[in-house]
Each structure stands twice: as C-alpha cells, then as structure tokens.
Design an enzyme around this catalytic site. Sequence first.
Site, PDB file in Angstrom:
ATOM      1  N   ASP B 257       0.870  -1.174   0.000  1.00 33.94           N
ATOM      2  CA  ASP B 257       0.000   0.000   0.000  1.00 33.94           C
ATOM      3  C   ASP B 257       0.909   1.226   0.000  1.00 33.94           C
ATOM      4  OD1 ASP B 257      -1.791   2.009   0.437  1.00 33.94           O
ATOM      5  OD2 ASP B 257      -2.555   1.252   2.349  1.00 33.94           O
ATOM      6  N   ASP B 404     -17.911   3.412   0.846  1.00 38.47           N
ATOM      7  CA  ASP B 404     -16.580   3.167   1.398  1.00 38.47           C
ATOM      8  C   ASP B 404     -16.688   2.891   2.912  1.00 38.47           C
ATOM      9  OD1 ASP B 404     -13.757   3.199   1.752  1.00 38.47           O
ATOM     10  OD2 ASP B 404     -13.508   4.622   0.116  1.00 38.47           O
ATOM     11  N   ASP B 517     -10.582  -3.834  -0.294  1.00 38.36           N
ATOM     12  CA  ASP B 517      -9.481  -2.870  -0.304  1.00 38.36           C
ATOM     13  C   ASP B 517      -8.444  -3.333   0.729  1.00 38.36           C
ATOM     14  OD1 ASP B 517      -8.027  -0.618  -0.839  1.00 38.36           O
ATOM     15  OD2 ASP B 517      -9.429   0.797   0.079  1.00 38.36           O
ATOM     16  N   ARG B 577      -7.868  -4.498  -4.651  1.00 34.92           N
ATOM     17  CA  ARG B 577      -6.718  -3.638  -4.907  1.00 34.92           C
ATOM     18  C   ARG B 577      -5.447  -4.469  -5.090  1.00 34.92           C
ATOM     19  NH1 ARG B 577      -5.351   1.251  -0.893  1.00 34.92           N
ATOM     20  NH2 ARG B 577      -4.329  -0.408   0.283  1.00 34.92           N
ATOM     21  N   ASP B 593      -4.555   4.011  -5.120  1.00 39.05           N
ATOM     22  CA  ASP B 593      -4.754   5.403  -4.709  1.00 39.05           C
ATOM     23  C   ASP B 593      -3.908   6.345  -5.544  1.00 39.05           C
ATOM     24  OD1 ASP B 593      -6.423   4.233  -2.955  1.00 39.05           O
ATOM     25  OD2 ASP B 593      -5.132   4.457  -1.201  1.00 39.05           O
ATOM     26  N   HIS B 651     -13.835   7.838  -8.379  1.00 42.07           N
ATOM     27  CA  HIS B 651     -13.636   7.692  -6.939  1.00 42.07           C
ATOM     28  C   HIS B 651     -12.899   8.921  -6.426  1.00 42.07           C
ATOM     29  CE1 HIS B 651     -13.256   5.910  -3.086  1.00 42.07           C
ATOM     30  NE2 HIS B 651     -12.058   5.390  -3.201  1.00 42.07           N
TER      31      HIS B 651
END
Lengths: 507, 919
Positions: B257, B404, B517, B577, B593, B651
């Site tokens: 991430d 979310d 996610d 993701r 992201d 998003h």
Amino acid sequence: TVPRPRGVSISMASYYQPGAKFRCLDGTKEYPFEYVNDDYCDCPDGSDEPGTSACQNGKFHCTNAGYRPTNILSSRVNDGICDCCDGTDEWDGNIECVNNCKELGKKMREEADRVRLLQEAGYQKKLQNIKEGKQMREEKKVELEELQKSKVDLEASKDEMEARKNEAETPEKEAKEKHEQAWNELVELKKAEKEKLRAEIAFAELDTNGDSKIDVSEIKVHSMFDVDSNGEVSDEEALEHLEEALEADLEHFTLKVWPNIKDVYKAPGTESKGDNQDDVEENKASSSDIPEVEGYDDDDDYIDDDDDDDIDDEDDGYMDEEVKEDTGNNEEEDKMPDYDDETKSLIAIADEARQQFTEADNNLRDTENKIRDLESYLGNDYGPEDEYSILKDNCYEYTDREYTYKLCAYSRATQRPKNGGSETTLGNWGRWDGPSDDKYAAQRYENGQGCWNGPNRSVKVHFKCGTENRVTSASEPSRCEYAFDFETPSRCTAPPNRSSDDIHDEL
Amino acid sequence: VSRENFKTCDQSGFCKRHRAMQPGSSPYVVLMDSIKIFESSTVELQILNTKNNVRLLLQVSALKDNTARVKINELDPIKKRYEIPVGDALVGEPKLQNMKVLERTDGSITLGFEDNKILITSKPFRIDFINNDEAVVSINTQGLLKFEHYRKKETPPAQEETADGQESDTNNEEQQEGGDEAGEENKEETPQEEEESGMWEETFKNFHDSKPFGPSSVGMDVSFPGFEHVYGIPQHADSFALKTTKSTDPYRLFNLDVFEYELYNPMALYGSIPVMMAHNEKRTVGIFWHNAAETWIDISSNTADKNFLSKMADLVNGGSNEIPQTDTHWMSESGVIDIFIMLGPSAHDVYYQYAQLTGTTNLPPLFGISYHQCRWNYNDQEDVKNVDANFDLYDIPYDVIWLDIEHTDGKRYFTWDGEKFPNSEEMINNVAAKGRKMVTIVDPHLKRDDNFAVYKEAKDLDHMVKNKDGNEYDGWCWPGSSSWPDFTNPEVRRWWATKFLLDNYKGSTPALFTWNDMNEPSVFNGPEITFHKDVIHMDGFENRDMHNLYGQYVLQATSEGLLLRSENKERPFVLSRAFFAGSQRYGAIWTGDNMGEWGHLKISLPMLLSINLAGVTFSGADVGGFFKNPDAELLTRWYQAGAFQPFFRAHAHIDTKRREPYIQPEENMKIIRQAIIARYSYLPLWYTLFYEGETKGIAPMRPLWVEYPADKNTFTMDDEYLLGTSLLVKPITEQGQTGTQVYFPGQNELWYDVETFKLYNGGQSVYVDAPLSKIPVFQRGGSIVPRKLRIRRSSSLMVHDPFTLIVCLDKKESAKGNLYVDDYHSFNYRRGEYLHREFTFDQNEFRSQSVDVHGNISTKEWIEKIIVVGLNKEPSKAVLNVKGKEPQILQWEYSSYDKELIIRKPGVNIATDFSIQLS
C-alpha cells in the site's frame, strides 16, 4: 378525447394528422405518417417518435388523469420502470404498471393543501417580517439622516470647543511655565548651595592634614578613587581626580574636582568595595543615557554593544527616572508651591474648556459609530423586501447526534461537540448564494476555521418556507463544506389566487 | 511517496546478494547421468552446486499449447520449500504433452516438442528454447542462478554483534525484541559458503525480521535473444515497454500500500504478476515466474552470445549483424524456481498460453463494465438517494453506487452505521428499482473486538494469521487494532464466503456487491505498511513465502462468497486492490490510490496495458484521481479516458471536494455525460470482447503491436491502444491540449473517426483536433461494431434495446464483426443460453449469422439501424432476406460526401440469420 399518437399531448395533437405526411416539428424533414411511432428515429428533433424510446432527444407525454400531466424523457419509455403514474410509458408488456394517479393526485392535493396552509401561515408572518423589516429600514434611515445632520453640528461644536480649548490653554501654559521656571531656578539655586556645602564637607573630610588643600597623597588613600579597580589608587588616578592639579584648594575642589567625584564619593569610613562598584555602575547607567539616546542608531555596532535592543533602552530610561526621583526625594524635600491664584483661575478656565472639548469629541465619535452601524445595517441585503432582516442579530441552534450547530444570522456559524470541547467556526457571513434566478434561496458563510488537508470551512444555508425561524438540519456533504436547512416565514411565497384550479403553479 | 518507508534492493538482503553476483561464474553443472524421463513429457536431471555440493532437482516439461515448464528445487531439502498450491495461481495442473529426446551428448541434451527444441547444457548449466533454429528464450546464460538451500543454524560460540552492514544502526530496536534472536544469531557458516549480510535476520527501520529458517532465496537469469522489448510484470507506475534497470533499482514485485505513489519508477505497488512478454517483428514469447514471494527483476539490454548460438545449427541467418537481446534477472526471497515458457509465436498465442495456465477473466455481469460512482464516502441513505436522483435529473446513466469504509459500524465490515444507514435494504432496493446495484467495502482486517461477531468467530475458530510466536497477529488498520484471517487456508476462505450469505450479512440484498481494499494487506504499523515477513500462515509457511498471493486469496474468498449467496447462479462482482497471477478469475482490480493530476491520468494507460497484458483484463484507474482536487478540465479528460478503459469507476478521497458529474460546470457536465453515454453505447462491444477474453484469454485493451506485430513504430507506444481489433483509442492526457498526434497502424488499413466518420489512412501519424468535447477514437475499416444508442438510466434497462451496427469498410469494401449476447447477469450462458453472432459485409451484401451453434437464447434485442461507412456508390436497392420470409425492401439514406449509408430499420431480431443485399 382527440385521437392522437401515443405520447402526444392534446395541445400537440394537431401536428400529428393521420393520412397526411408528417413534418418533423423542427420543420426539417417530412415522412410518411407510418413513420410516426414506428420505433425508429427519423426526425433530428425526435418528434416522429413521441411514444417510443427511439430518439435520444424525444419527450413522452403522459396524461396522468387525476394527477398532473408530465413530459418524460423518451428514454424512459419501455425501460421496465413505471415513470408515469398512469403507466402509459410502459406499453410493450415487459412490466405491468399500476395506475396510481388517483392516489398520487389525492396525496398531491393534500400536500398542496398542507403547503398552502403552511405558505399562508408563513406568508402572514412574512408580511409582518416585511413590514417590520421595512419599518426598521425606514427608522434606521431616518435615524441615519438625523445623525448625519447632527454630525455636522457636532463637528462644528467640536471644532469650536477645540478652538476654545486652545485659546484657554495658551495663557494657562504661559502662566504655568512662568511659575515653574521660577520654581526651577529656585531649586537649582538650592541645589547648588547644597552641593557646595557637600563639597566643603567632603573637602574637610579629605583634607586629613587640615592644610586646606587636598593633595595627591590625600586622594590616594581612598579606594573609591581606584578607577581601574586594581586595588590601589595610582598617582595618575589621583591626579586625574584632582583635574591635573597637584593640590586643590577649596575653590578648585568645589568647581573642578567635586562635580566629577560627587557620585562616587562616600564619606571616609563608609566606603566599601561593593558600594563603590554599585555607584560606578549607577553612574555609568545614568550618564551614558544621554549620548546614547542622541546617537542612537541601529546600525551603530558600538552602541549596540551597550544597548541590545529597544527594550533595554526603555529599561535604562525607566531606571533613570527612578534614580532621579530617588535623589529628588532625598535631596528635595520641598515641593513646588501651589500656583498663584491668577494661574489657578487660568487653569480652571482651561480645564473647563478641555472638558467641554472632550465631551464634544465624544459626542461626535458616538454619532459616527452609530452612523457606521446604521450604514452597515442599511448596506446589508435583507432580501428584496427586507423580509430577512428579522433574522439579524439572532442566533439559531440545531443539535444532532454529535454536535450543536449555531447560526447567528449575518454573523457566523459554529459547531460545538455535544460532549464538550471547543467551538469551531464553520463560517463568517459572506453573501447570498442562491442560484442566479433565486438568489435569496441560500446564504453562504465562509472562511471558517481551516481544515487539515482541506479548504477553510464554509456553510451554505438553504432557506425553506416555514412558520418559525429555525435550523432544521445540518450536514457536511463534502469535507468541511456544511449545509444547513433553515425554515423561515420569510421564504414563504404568496399563496396563489384561490379561484385558480391550476395547482401546477403551486408546486 | 515517502520512499524511506519502502526497501530498496540494497535494503533487502536477498536482493542485494543476488544483484551482487557476477555473470559468467556459475557454479552449477547438470549431472547428465542423472537423467530420468517421466510420461514422455518430463525430464528430470540433477544440478550440482560445485561450490557447496548441494544438489538441485531440475524438471523440464513440455506442456500443451506450445509451452514449456522448468522447475528447480532442492533435491533433498531439510525443510519443505513452499510451492504455490495448484489451483491457486495456476487454474489447474498444466496439461503435459509428449516430448522426445532428440540428441544426447556428454555435455548436453536436446529435447523436442511440437516444432521446438530445448537444449540443456551441462557446464555451465543453461537451457535454450529454440524455435525454427532460433533461440527465443534462454535460461541462465549469464550464470546468475543462485539457489539458497535451507540449512541448519550453528549455535554461535558467543553473542556477536547484531546484523552487519546497513542494519548495524538499528541495534536499539533489535534489543526491544528481547533476547530470542541472540540465540538465533548465527554467524557460523557452512564450510562451503560464505555468510552474507541479512541471511539469518534483517532489520528495516525499526522492524525486525527474525528469519527463523535462514536464507531461502532463488534467482536466475532469463534472456530473450533477438528481442529488444519486454513488457509486463505489473504493477508499476512506469512506461509499458520495460526499461533497463542498470541505473535504477530492479522492478519490484511485492504487494504494498504505497501512499501517493511516484510515477516512472520501478517501486512495488498493490499488485504483482510475475509475467513478462517479449516481442519483436517476428514473434512474441512470454514467461511466467510462478513464485509469490517478494521478487525483484533486473532488466538489461545486451547482444546475443553469438559464440554460443553459432554452435547451434543454422542459428544465425548468415550476416554478421549483432543480435539484440534482453536479459532479465529474477530474484525471489523464497519458494522454488518454476518458470513457464510460453513460446507464442503470436501475441494472441501467448495470451492464450498464459490463460491456459492461470485462467481467464470470467465474463463480468453487464453492470460491472458499466459506469460506477464511488466516493469515500457517501455519508448516509439520504446522500445515496440524492446522488442517485441527481444522475436521473441530469439524465446521466450510472449502474453502481459505492459505499466506502464510513458506512460501517466503526469499521467492522459486514455491519452498518445504524444512524446513517438505518435501513440499508430499503436504500439498496430503491437503487435496484432502477436496475442499479450497490457495492460495499469489505476489507480483510478485522477489528479486535469480541463484540464484533466476525472477529470473534474467526478468533474462536483459530482462523487468524499468527505472529512468529504463534499468537494472533495484531496490527493497525482503519478500525485500530486488527487481526487478519489466514486466507491462504481453504477452510478460512470457505468460512469467509459464508459471511456473504444474506442471513449473515444483515442489511444486504442480492443487488449488493463487494469491494476488497487494503488486501496487500495494508498494515499501518507494519514493515513497509504490510505484514511482518515472519508471520505464520497455514502449514507453518511464512508470509515471506507467498506474500503476493494473500490479497488474491481475499478476493477469491469474497468472490466465492457471492457465488455461495446466489447458489452459483449469478456472476459475482468484486473489486480488489491487491492482485497476483490468477486474480482475473475472481474479479476486477484497480490501480489503487492515484492522484488527481495530469501525470496520473497519463500513466493510467501504460499501467493498464501492462496489467491487461498480464491477464488481469478487468481493470481500471480511479477516474478523477483519488487524492487531490482535479479541475474541471482534468476531470473531463479523465472521464473521456475512463470511458474507454475496461473498469470505469469515479472515486475520490474523503478530503476532496464533491465532484459528481452533475456538479461540474455545465459545459463539462455535458461532455462528461457524453463520455458516459459513449461508454454505454459501446457496451455490446465491451461485452463481446470480454466474452472472447473468457474463451481465449485475450485482453479487450491491447497494445497496438498485438494486432500489428511487425510494426516497429508501435513497440514502445503506450499513449494509444486498441479495444479488440476494431477501435483505436488515443485519450487526451495533457492539460490544455486541443489536438493530438495519432498514429494509425497498418499500411493498408483505413481508420474512421467514430463521431464524424472522417477517414484516416493507416501507416502514418496524423494530427487530429481534439477540443475538450472530443475523444479521439477511431474504428478500423474492415470492422463491424455493435452499439446500443438508446440512452437508459442503467445498463440493465438496455437489455431489450435494439442494436445499431457500425460497418466501417476496408479498401476492398468489406468488413467483419462479432456480437455476443446473453442474459447479461447469470451463469446460464455456460449452459448454452447465449448468442454469438458474426456480421460480415462483402460484395455489397451484409450478412448476420451464428458462429456458435451451441449457443441459443431468445431475446427481444433487434437491429434498428445499420450504418455502412466507406461505401463509394449509393445503392439503388436494399433487400432484406430472412429465411422463410418474403424479401423486404428497406429504405436508406446515403451521403456521398461521407460515403455513409444508413439502412433504415431492418427490424430483425438479433438471433435471426439474415442478409441485406445492396444493388
């Protein structure tokens, strides 16, 4: 009813004549009448397919008997969703629609009644608000005019008082100065005498051999003359104190020597090292004041060495005064005698003039403040009929699960956590912020407290018709952008003419 | 990005050790006498490391579809080395095929299958894959094979200093870990091999990796003689054609991430697929490095080793020209070497070969490839209702609205915030009443709260990932202190799947789908924001062994949950993701992201091309960019680009301003609406391409060279791409641009602007105007594209709507196209309930016929319009012929300026065979 193709309103029916050719409503093209509603889009304006979904830009008309007729997008025809309450938009059998126009109509009329009642009640209050608002505006205007008028007078009055004051102050000042000068001369005289006496005493004290002269050896025995603090008074130091005379008689001592040593001088037997140093420092501090202030210059390194900054300067000054005051108290027991009667009466006259001037000045300022307030009030926009002025200077609270929100109209909006914690400013009065054709539908409060990683907080207040002034909801639809709903009679509109049955307008 | 949070190769012990190796000094030799042959398809040989006498087992197999497999493991390991279970990355046991021993000498053995030869050389060990007497893939030509066998730790005579080298500055942290590693500390080495840094423990920042099993890495070089360009190994925010890593770190595959990731950089991102394709004018080949541990890949350009190659017969076609070569060096922290060599020869073949190994993207439900509206967060039911209503008010289609993390009760997934979503079923039903769906986020971290039933159950069932001491692993994520189910365990996956049953997931309905996610996984206080490498999964394997698979297991379990919920009737939709090889079987992925900046819009193309090349074809980037506030121009251009990318979702981060299409300035709103409408109009094409993808493994989104393999101009092109074989897309990705240079591939091709039908000749680059309202998209002459031009509120409201067929003619005035049709949501197509139609236009005749007799379904869909572009002569007659019916005269309009013929309303059901004769 007039027979007409599906999706065509009565008013448009005449354009759709079976048997004749169909001309697109925009006049661009002509087709056989069979092309109307054949589920293929021919006309650029979509007018050949009023009853199907074939044209991207088409409109479908539902009669909705019992409710109100509606034009829907033709893309909603036969899409499996009942959009018209009469169900006519779903005619291909993919879905069975229930005709609920009657219920909807009933609900609509009930709702219309409710809204009408609300509007009526609200509108009555709005009229009152308008009246009060206008009245308030008128009052303020009148008040402003009056104040502006009186301001002229007050300015004149102030000027006059100022002139008088100045006039009275001149003789007062002269008289006072004269009196003070006389006194100062007297004081100087006394001081000189006193100093002379001190010199004589010192001379006697220093003249240890009683030969009415003070010589180097008599100086050298006193540590107070040890300028370089090396523990002994050298010949040079002694000579320096004697102003280069090998011996000083009383006259030389009084005139030349004493002025230079009086501040360090201690009667023999009372001197000590510490005292001596203190005295030296004090002396330094006071005597260095004058050249330094005169020569003060930020760029001057030498001066900076002694005086680091302004604060030090002030401190020094302050100390100086204390020192002076001290010596004054010690040495000058006498106070300046009262002014003579003539001066006193001049002062009294001047005092009177000053007081009158202050009064006049205050009056003018007062009025100017009032004028500013009034102008600010009148400069604000309280709606086309001042119907929102009623909200000014009032605050309204709304509490939800977490927060108490407060809107102080035309001032600011805040948020306070219910479980304690500090208040956050969400916005300060900005402007009316409704859509361009309905500016008074909303207000914006902006430049509230900044958001981490985001904009400054702001609030949009949406006004709705209601019988009371109150915040009915508060939310944060986007991070740090808040929205309040606010009910107020001032947002209510005039109820329609009851004789009209066209409920369309009401909604 | 905060680079200091992530390791460089130098900070990763094994990468540093492998990268430090010098070419040409390999200690490995094949023991030729050890040969064994199994099932006429697998050859086994032993490899000896002459430095330490450790023996390895080499297995070389021939597989169906022109693919070979090379596997190297320890012959006799003291501990079982991790191998990815068959069925997890690989869809099943690869199908073997016969292979012959063509030649054996003392120093080599030559195997043959199909028209390929495999030459295994003993000393030093190397393997060459030869097709038509040309080596196309070679293994260990540089001698970089390094296989760290498991070994015993010797008890140290005394405690020595902690880790050496770059780790030495972290003594303080290590001491916090207590004395246990003092015992583990082992500087004693096996007699044969020198001890190197980071073998028995490693520290990064203040994170200690205990490495209880010591060094275990594997690495080897793979060369592509004759190839200048290699592609794949996503996910990286970098150009599509991979760059040489001589002056940078190697490309890294390690699911992470990465906050505000950097562009044009080989750093690891959220997903990892160790698949690479090499392409030149003559052929395409690929390799799949079947290993789920942290992997680094160095890439360098070279020239082929002619001395060696010339020993092979007829290898070099005369000439003294140097043969270019791309060398790659693969390094994994653990596991075995297991490489699949996909020999093409075409790119389509490689796609197919890889699909045979790891599976294809299942045909998504139609809503999945429609437009998705997401934001962190839609706050409450009222908010959802308003967004939904506004799309209708502005007549903008959308299919799915997403919730979310804030929708949950304190980030406890499978729950709802009762204040904000008191009646979620009603909310979902209201959305579903317009044929729309909802998605809620379900992340793999579980809040450590015994009152949270899912956590409690997982804990009680002992389903959690453990730390090295055997206790439940505890890390920080959105809910605070969290634990992670061990999704590597099939039993845990089955348990997780049941959580999606409507009875278990209260407040859900069949119209609710799922978003996974943070499944790299993201651990806020973990090393590199993820698991410690020494956490323990099933069977005592460490996260080190299969880190890159964890996220895929989460996705798999979730997808299986949705299948379970519908009793395998409805196609699931899950967005993930993290991903790995095989993730395409379970759902869609997105590029994580990204940022609302032009550079991130631009990079979305190469990123998606790369991910698509690696089989994950249902993929997209956040439209608008997740972080920051894009201005109206950027947002508009992003919508235009997204409308032509496989997964199309807007998003935004919670701190950004609202940016739904309908709140844009009117001009932008209208353009965005047109872009979304364009997407919906092309859904029949997308759907058909996804069907072909499921059957053939080919990605809908393709680089130009896949279809124009000999056109060198296209080899490094990654700002335009093809959708199928019929559309060429060149989105505008630069601020203020009002036009762009478009390369039209194919010397003999014609390309037509899809809006104006303006004609462009292939084989040239042309400047094309592209004001803000324009998306440069072109249809190839020779293609027929099915569209639906009626605008509905959502894709499911379009299912009965008629088709418009766009026939763009080639220079011979002919064209061809396909259409796939089914019920658009269920698995009934797998029972034959579908139509696969082929359209042709040739010699003034349009024909529609079935190309798949196995498929049949009755549908209301029909053909309302056929537009033929590039027809030089206006017909005088158009006759519709349907079998068993009278011929019918059709009307038409013809524009000689545009050479465009519009055939009015054939009105034939799409299932019907028919022809239209123009004369």
